[in-house]
Design a protein around this motif. Structure first.
Motif, PDB file in Angstrom:
ATOM      1  N   THR A  31       0.862  -1.172   0.000  1.00 33.45           N
ATOM      2  CA  THR A  31       0.000   0.000   0.000  1.00 33.45           C
ATOM      3  C   THR A  31       0.905   1.230   0.000  1.00 33.45           C
ATOM      4  OG1 THR A  31      -1.905   1.019   1.061  1.00 33.45           O
ATOM      5  CG2 THR A  31      -0.225   0.119   2.514  1.00 33.45           C
ATOM      6  N   LEU A  32       0.351   2.380  -0.341  1.00 35.09           N
ATOM      7  CA  LEU A  32       1.133   3.614  -0.360  1.00 35.09           C
ATOM      8  C   LEU A  32       0.694   4.507   0.787  1.00 35.09           C
ATOM      9  CD1 LEU A  32       1.095   4.385  -4.196  1.00 35.09           C
ATOM     10  CD2 LEU A  32       2.811   3.127  -2.875  1.00 35.09           C
ATOM     11  N   ASP A  33       1.669   5.098   1.471  1.00 33.68           N
ATOM     12  CA  ASP A  33       1.331   6.024   2.555  1.00 33.68           C
ATOM     13  C   ASP A  33       0.969   7.387   1.962  1.00 33.68           C
ATOM     14  OD1 ASP A  33       3.746   7.382   1.991  1.00 33.68           O
ATOM     15  OD2 ASP A  33       4.772   6.628   3.783  1.00 33.68           O
ATOM     16  N   GLY A  34       0.700   8.362   2.797  1.00 26.42           N
ATOM     17  CA  GLY A  34       0.289   9.695   2.362  1.00 26.42           C
ATOM     18  C   GLY A  34       1.302  10.405   1.479  1.00 26.42           C
ATOM     19  N   ARG A  35       2.532   9.979   1.524  1.00 27.66           N
ATOM     20  CA  ARG A  35       3.583  10.575   0.680  1.00 27.66           C
ATOM     21  C   ARG A  35       3.907   9.728  -0.543  1.00 27.66           C
ATOM     22  NH1 ARG A  35       7.785  12.746   5.259  1.00 27.66           N
ATOM     23  NH2 ARG A  35       6.430  14.404   6.028  1.00 27.66           N
ATOM     24  N   GLY A  36       3.111   8.674  -0.759  1.00 18.54           N
ATOM     25  CA  GLY A  36       3.325   7.823  -1.927  1.00 18.54           C
ATOM     26  C   GLY A  36       4.436   6.800  -1.759  1.00 18.54           C
ATOM     27  N   ARG A  37       4.856   6.558  -0.521  1.00 16.40           N
ATOM     28  CA  ARG A  37       5.914   5.577  -0.263  1.00 16.40           C
ATOM     29  C   ARG A  37       5.294   4.216   0.011  1.00 16.40           C
ATOM     30  NH1 ARG A  37       8.689   9.381   4.090  1.00 16.40           N
ATOM     31  NH2 ARG A  37       6.653   8.853   4.939  1.00 16.40           N
ATOM     32  N   PRO A  38       5.875   3.150  -0.571  1.00 20.97           N
ATOM     33  CA  PRO A  38       5.354   1.791  -0.360  1.00 20.97           C
ATOM     34  C   PRO A  38       5.450   1.367   1.103  1.00 20.97           C
ATOM     35  CG  PRO A  38       6.901   1.854  -2.198  1.00 20.97           C
ATOM     36  CD  PRO A  38       6.992   3.177  -1.503  1.00 20.97           C
ATOM     37  N   GLN A  39       4.363   0.734   1.576  1.00 20.14           N
ATOM     38  CA  GLN A  39       4.283   0.222   2.940  1.00 20.14           C
ATOM     39  C   GLN A  39       3.757  -1.219   2.882  1.00 20.14           C
ATOM     40  OE1 GLN A  39       5.310   2.068   5.645  1.00 20.14           O
ATOM     41  NE2 GLN A  39       5.906   3.572   4.103  1.00 20.14           N
ATOM     42  N   PRO A  40       4.101  -2.047   3.867  1.00 23.30           N
ATOM     43  CA  PRO A  40       3.614  -3.431   3.873  1.00 23.30           C
ATOM     44  C   PRO A  40       2.089  -3.519   3.944  1.00 23.30           C
ATOM     45  CG  PRO A  40       5.399  -3.141   5.452  1.00 23.30           C
ATOM     46  CD  PRO A  40       5.000  -1.766   4.976  1.00 23.30           C
ATOM     47  N   ALA A  41       1.550  -4.503   3.244  1.00 27.38           N
ATOM     48  CA  ALA A  41       0.130  -4.859   3.327  1.00 27.38           C
ATOM     49  C   ALA A  41       0.098  -6.390   3.368  1.00 27.38           C
ATOM     50  CB  ALA A  41      -0.654  -4.274   2.163  1.00 27.38           C
ATOM     51  N   LEU A  42      -0.294  -7.053   2.276  1.00 31.63           N
ATOM     52  CA  LEU A  42      -0.242  -8.511   2.269  1.00 31.63           C
ATOM     53  C   LEU A  42       1.189  -9.032   2.166  1.00 31.63           C
ATOM     54  CD1 LEU A  42      -3.333  -9.625   0.174  1.00 31.63           C
ATOM     55  CD2 LEU A  42      -3.082  -9.471   2.641  1.00 31.63           C
ATOM     56  N   ALA A  43       2.104  -8.203   1.728  1.00 30.95           N
ATOM     57  CA  ALA A  43       3.530  -8.537   1.769  1.00 30.95           C
ATOM     58  C   ALA A  43       4.120  -7.817   2.976  1.00 30.95           C
ATOM     59  CB  ALA A  43       4.238  -8.097   0.499  1.00 30.95           C
ATOM     60  N   ILE A  44       4.880  -8.551   3.778  1.00 35.01           N
ATOM     61  CA  ILE A  44       5.472  -7.918   4.960  1.00 35.01           C
ATOM     62  C   ILE A  44       6.869  -7.378   4.662  1.00 35.01           C
ATOM     63  CG2 ILE A  44       4.094  -9.181   6.628  1.00 35.01           C
ATOM     64  CD1 ILE A  44       6.514 -11.058   7.044  1.00 35.01           C
ATOM     65  N   SER A  45       7.471  -7.850   3.575  1.00 37.90           N
ATOM     66  CA  SER A  45       8.780  -7.332   3.157  1.00 37.90           C
ATOM     67  C   SER A  45       9.003  -7.671   1.689  1.00 37.90           C
ATOM     68  CB  SER A  45       9.901  -7.929   4.017  1.00 37.90           C
ATOM     69  OG  SER A  45       9.978  -9.328   3.834  1.00 37.90           O
ATOM     70  N   TRP A  46       9.942  -6.972   1.075  1.00 36.53           N
ATOM     71  CA  TRP A  46      10.287  -7.221  -0.320  1.00 36.53           C
ATOM     72  C   TRP A  46      11.686  -6.699  -0.566  1.00 36.53           C
ATOM     73  CZ3 TRP A  46       6.335  -4.134   1.335  1.00 36.53           C
ATOM     74  CH2 TRP A  46       6.507  -2.756   1.221  1.00 36.53           C
ATOM     75  N   GLN A  47      12.292  -7.261  -1.601  1.00 37.74           N
ATOM     76  CA  GLN A  47      13.609  -6.787  -2.005  1.00 37.74           C
ATOM     77  C   GLN A  47      13.877  -7.181  -3.442  1.00 37.74           C
ATOM     78  OE1 GLN A  47      16.167  -8.723   0.863  1.00 37.74           O
ATOM     79  NE2 GLN A  47      16.727 -10.294  -0.606  1.00 37.74           N
ATOM     80  N   PRO A  48      14.564  -6.299  -4.158  1.00 38.64           N
ATOM     81  CA  PRO A  48      14.933  -6.642  -5.532  1.00 38.64           C
ATOM     82  C   PRO A  48      16.233  -7.438  -5.529  1.00 38.64           C
ATOM     83  CG  PRO A  48      15.617  -4.409  -5.052  1.00 38.64           C
ATOM     84  CD  PRO A  48      14.907  -4.919  -3.824  1.00 38.64           C
ATOM     85  N   GLU A  49      16.390  -8.254  -6.542  1.00 40.05           N
ATOM     86  CA  GLU A  49      17.673  -8.897  -6.761  1.00 40.05           C
ATOM     87  C   GLU A  49      18.519  -7.931  -7.582  1.00 40.05           C
ATOM     88  OE1 GLU A  49      17.240 -12.848  -8.311  1.00 40.05           O
ATOM     89  OE2 GLU A  49      16.006 -13.480  -6.617  1.00 40.05           O
ATOM     90  N   PRO A  50      19.825  -8.113  -7.628  1.00 35.61           N
ATOM     91  CA  PRO A  50      20.666  -7.207  -8.433  1.00 35.61           C
ATOM     92  C   PRO A  50      20.128  -7.071  -9.853  1.00 35.61           C
ATOM     93  CG  PRO A  50      22.032  -8.656  -7.112  1.00 35.61           C
ATOM     94  CD  PRO A  50      20.610  -9.130  -6.940  1.00 35.61           C
ATOM     95  N   GLY A  51      20.077  -5.857 -10.339  1.00 43.00           N
ATOM     96  CA  GLY A  51      19.555  -5.570 -11.675  1.00 43.00           C
ATOM     97  C   GLY A  51      18.116  -5.088 -11.659  1.00 43.00           C
ATOM     98  N   GLY A  52      17.341  -5.414 -10.613  1.00 39.79           N
ATOM     99  CA  GLY A  52      15.984  -4.902 -10.456  1.00 39.79           C
ATOM    100  C   GLY A  52      14.926  -5.534 -11.339  1.00 39.79           C
ATOM    101  N   GLN A  53      15.252  -6.617 -12.047  1.00 41.11           N
ATOM    102  CA  GLN A  53      14.253  -7.280 -12.879  1.00 41.11           C
ATOM    103  C   GLN A  53      13.477  -8.328 -12.090  1.00 41.11           C
ATOM    104  OE1 GLN A  53      17.305  -7.794 -16.332  1.00 41.11           O
ATOM    105  NE2 GLN A  53      15.286  -8.339 -17.115  1.00 41.11           N
ATOM    106  N   ARG A  54      14.046  -8.786 -11.008  1.00 44.49           N
ATOM    107  CA  ARG A  54      13.452  -9.871 -10.216  1.00 44.49           C
ATOM    108  C   ARG A  54      13.324  -9.396  -8.772  1.00 44.49           C
ATOM    109  NH1 ARG A  54      13.899 -15.930 -10.935  1.00 44.49           N
ATOM    110  NH2 ARG A  54      14.073 -16.728  -8.823  1.00 44.49           N
ATOM    111  N   TRP A  55      12.112  -9.559  -8.225  1.00 42.94           N
ATOM    112  CA  TRP A  55      11.809  -9.119  -6.859  1.00 42.94           C
ATOM    113  C   TRP A  55      11.250 -10.289  -6.056  1.00 42.94           C
ATOM    114  CZ3 TRP A  55      11.597  -3.973  -4.793  1.00 42.94           C
ATOM    115  CH2 TRP A  55      12.003  -2.979  -5.668  1.00 42.94           C
ATOM    116  N   GLN A  56      11.542 -10.306  -4.756  1.00 43.33           N
ATOM    117  CA  GLN A  56      10.981 -11.288  -3.839  1.00 43.33           C
ATOM    118  C   GLN A  56      10.072 -10.562  -2.854  1.00 43.33           C
ATOM    119  OE1 GLN A  56      14.407 -13.054  -1.999  1.00 43.33           O
ATOM    120  NE2 GLN A  56      14.671 -14.532  -3.646  1.00 43.33           N
TER     121      GLN A  56
END
Length: 177
Positions: A31-56
């Motif tokens: 979800t996005l907070d009041g400033r448009g920054r991503p916040q956890p919802a059904l995902a509690i965490s996330w991270q991109p792999e090097p290169g940014g094409q693949r995310w967990q």
């Protein structure tokens, strides 16, 4: 007036009404907070792999669909594939992996869009994880929503919402029980 409540229905996407209804029925991974920054919802965490094409994305545990069935990474991946047929979305334990053709630095923001609401599709029926469940639906006519008592983020403060479609706002009687 929406003719479908499916968040992935491209004919409905983009309209304010459909976005507002979607947020009552379906949660997104982010979800996005009041400033448009991503916040956890059904995902509690996330991270991109090097290169940014693949995310967990790690899927929140203990969340259920409105029929009481647990939300799994398999169901999250299946829902996102319906909304984004060009993405490669795979379950991996309690995580999902999203792979794009090119770097996607804004993927968390994109996953916050209503069209990426997580839905369980069972024939003509569709279920979400949101604060309300569909009690009655007559396409383009009437929608009655009931509070989801088991909502993972806390029970809504009203018991039900009734929306009559096809009337101007001034003509419509809004009932919040």
């Amino acid at each position: 007036d929406p003719s479908s409540l499916d968040p992935a229905d491209t004919a409905q996407s983009g309209s304010l009404e459909s976005s507002n209804l979607s947020s009552l029925l379906f949660d997104t991974l982010v979800t996005l907070d009041g400033r448009g920054r991503p916040q956890p919802a059904l995902a509690i965490s996330w991270q991109p792999e090097p290169g940014g094409q693949r995310w967990q994305y790690k899927v929140r545990r203990g969340v259920t669909f409105q029929d009481g069935t647990p939300v799994t990474a398999d169901q999250v991946a299946a829902s996102l594939r319906v909304a984004n047929p060009n993405w490669k979305v795979l379950p991996a334990g309690d995580e999902i992996i999203v792979e794009r053709d090119s770097p996607a630095a804004d993927l968390p923001v994109e996953l916050a869009q209503p069209r990426n609401g997580i839905a369980k599709r069972d024939g003509p029926n569709i279920l979400g994880t949101g604060p309300f469940a569909i009690s009655q639906w007559q396409a383009s006519k009437k929608l009655i929503l009931a509070a989801n008592n088991d909502y993972w983020a806390g029970r809504p403060f009203v018991d039900s919402i009734e929306i009559t479609m096809g009337q101007g706002f001034r003509e419509q009687a809004i009932s919040l029980d």
